[in-house]
Design a protein around this motif. Structure first.
Motif, short mmCIF file in Angstrom:
data_model
loop_
_atom_site.label_atom_id
_atom_site.label_comp_id
_atom_site.label_asym_id
_atom_site.label_seq_id
_atom_site.Cartn_x
_atom_site.Cartn_y
_atom_site.Cartn_z
N ARG A 11 -15.38 -13.11 53.51
CA ARG A 11 -16.73 -13.29 52.96
C ARG A 11 -16.66 -13.75 51.51
O ARG A 11 -17.40 -14.64 51.09
CB ARG A 11 -17.51 -11.98 53.05
CG ARG A 11 -19.00 -12.11 52.71
CD ARG A 11 -19.64 -10.76 52.54
NE ARG A 11 -19.18 -10.12 51.31
CZ ARG A 11 -19.70 -10.35 50.11
NH1 ARG A 11 -20.69 -11.22 49.96
NH2 ARG A 11 -19.24 -9.74 49.04
N ARG A 12 -15.75 -13.17 50.73
CA ARG A 12 -15.61 -13.57 49.34
C ARG A 12 -15.19 -15.03 49.23
O ARG A 12 -15.66 -15.76 48.35
CB ARG A 12 -14.58 -12.68 48.64
CG ARG A 12 -15.06 -11.28 48.33
CD ARG A 12 -14.03 -10.54 47.51
NE ARG A 12 -14.46 -9.21 47.15
CZ ARG A 12 -13.78 -8.40 46.36
NH1 ARG A 12 -12.62 -8.78 45.87
NH2 ARG A 12 -14.23 -7.19 46.08
N SER A 13 -14.27 -15.43 50.10
CA SER A 13 -13.84 -16.84 50.08
C SER A 13 -14.99 -17.76 50.41
O SER A 13 -15.13 -18.84 49.83
CB SER A 13 -12.70 -17.04 51.09
OG SER A 13 -11.57 -16.28 50.73
N ALA A 14 -15.84 -17.33 51.34
CA ALA A 14 -16.97 -18.17 51.75
C ALA A 14 -17.99 -18.31 50.64
O ALA A 14 -18.51 -19.41 50.39
CB ALA A 14 -17.62 -17.59 53.00
N VAL A 15 -18.30 -17.21 49.94
CA VAL A 15 -19.35 -17.27 48.92
C VAL A 15 -18.85 -17.80 47.59
O VAL A 15 -19.66 -18.06 46.69
CB VAL A 15 -19.99 -15.87 48.71
CG1 VAL A 15 -20.61 -15.36 50.00
CG2 VAL A 15 -18.96 -14.87 48.19
N SER A 16 -17.53 -17.95 47.44
CA SER A 16 -17.00 -18.48 46.18
C SER A 16 -17.22 -19.98 46.04
O SER A 16 -17.00 -20.54 44.97
CB SER A 16 -15.51 -18.16 46.07
OG SER A 16 -14.79 -18.82 47.09
N SER A 17 -17.62 -20.61 47.12
CA SER A 17 -17.92 -22.04 47.10
C SER A 17 -19.18 -22.26 47.94
O SER A 17 -19.62 -21.34 48.64
CB SER A 17 -16.74 -22.82 47.69
OG SER A 17 -16.48 -22.40 49.01
N ASP B 154 -20.62 -20.26 57.92
CA ASP B 154 -19.41 -19.80 57.23
C ASP B 154 -19.39 -18.28 57.16
O ASP B 154 -18.33 -17.65 57.35
CB ASP B 154 -19.35 -20.39 55.82
CG ASP B 154 -19.20 -21.90 55.84
OD1 ASP B 154 -18.50 -22.41 56.74
OD2 ASP B 154 -19.78 -22.56 54.97
N LEU B 155 -20.53 -17.67 56.87
CA LEU B 155 -20.60 -16.21 56.80
C LEU B 155 -20.44 -15.59 58.18
O LEU B 155 -19.80 -14.55 58.32
CB LEU B 155 -21.93 -15.78 56.17
CG LEU B 155 -22.12 -16.16 54.69
CD1 LEU B 155 -23.51 -15.75 54.22
CD2 LEU B 155 -21.05 -15.51 53.83
N LEU B 156 -21.02 -16.22 59.19
CA LEU B 156 -20.91 -15.67 60.54
C LEU B 156 -19.48 -15.77 61.08
O LEU B 156 -19.11 -15.01 61.98
CB LEU B 156 -21.86 -16.41 61.48
CG LEU B 156 -23.35 -16.09 61.31
CD1 LEU B 156 -24.19 -16.98 62.21
CD2 LEU B 156 -23.63 -14.61 61.60
N SER B 157 -18.69 -16.69 60.53
CA SER B 157 -17.29 -16.81 60.97
C SER B 157 -16.36 -15.87 60.20
O SER B 157 -15.19 -15.71 60.58
CB SER B 157 -16.81 -18.25 60.82
OG SER B 157 -16.80 -18.64 59.46
N ALA B 158 -16.86 -15.24 59.14
CA ALA B 158 -16.02 -14.35 58.34
C ALA B 158 -15.43 -13.19 59.13
O ALA B 158 -14.29 -12.78 58.88
CB ALA B 158 -16.81 -13.83 57.13
N PRO B 159 -16.15 -12.60 60.10
CA PRO B 159 -15.59 -11.45 60.82
C PRO B 159 -14.60 -11.80 61.92
O PRO B 159 -14.15 -10.89 62.63
CB PRO B 159 -16.84 -10.77 61.43
CG PRO B 159 -18.01 -11.38 60.78
CD PRO B 159 -17.59 -12.76 60.39
#
Length: 231
Positions: free
Chosen positions: A163-169, A175-180
């Protein structure tokens, strides 16, 4: 042990961990200690199963299968990974990437083969008239329960990292739904076979599938909100 079989307790623990302590760096001492503790408890439980006739009988009648044994061995291998991360973060050891990956894979294969072999031998030698050992069975149940929660902590940690990687850009909802995704893999590979060990120590039904679904939902809550939505 009856209370530990409650889906509400297990589900509540999953959501509580997800909402109150989601930000665990992969190299944090807390995660390393949690996995070391979970590893010790799980290994102790697995060894004690060999001398607890009732649990061994349940596992024999409802075999885990090779994939389940791989999942249990994967949990132990992950414990080694997180401990190495922690020690490397403290600069106590130097862990080259390629040798570390090879070592973990070799250990995973070794542990799987040993686990499958010892279980097969113990089931063949099981005395059908052997009486249960309640105290040992209770310890196995509690240890497996805590190991389950350790897997959940790891799933939350990797989900938070994604999640941090996704929101850093610049990111999208996809992208958030693929985080888990990796966290879901951990739940499927490691959580379910360990939960089956808990199931084998009790005569009451344990809704493993429903519990896993609630904990999977907790991963998506973390990925989408980062914490409790209204805090």
């Amino acid at each position: 042990m009856r209370i530990l079989n409650s889906i509400s307790l297990r589900a509540a623990l999953g959501l509580l961990i997800a909402l109150l302590s989601p930000r665990l760096p992969l190299d944090s001492p807390a995660l390393a200690i949690a996995f070391a503790t979970g590893w010790l408890l799980f290994v102790s439980a697995r060894l004690l199963v060999l001398g607890e006739p009732a649990t061994l009988r349940r596992l024999r009648d409802s075999p885990t299968g090779p994939i389940g044994h791989v999942g249990e061995a994967l949990f132990v291998s992950l414990a080694l990974v997180f401990i190495l991360f922690w020690l490397a973060g403290l600069e106590l050891v130097v862990v080259p990437m390629v040798p570390a990956i090879v070592a973990v894979i070799v250990y995973l294969i070794f542990h799987t083969l040993v686990l499958m072999g010892t279980m097969a031998v113990a089931c063949r030698r099981l005395d059908p008239d052997a009486r249960p050992r309640p105290r040992r069975r209770a310890f196995i149940h509690i240890a497996a329960f805590l190991a389950e929660q350790t897997v959940l902590v790891a799933a939350l940690a990797v989900t938070e990292g994604a999640r941090r990687s996704a929101v850093s850009s610049p990111s999208t909802i996809l992208d958030l739904l693929s985080a888990p995704v990796l966290g879901l893999v951990l739940l499927g590979c490691c959580y379910l076979p360990i939960a089956r060990l808990s199931q084998a120590t009790t005569d009451r039904p344990l809704a493993i599938g429903e519990i896993a679904l609630v904990q999977a939902a907790a991963l998506f809550v973390l990925a989408l909100t980062g914490s409790l939505p209204f805090i």
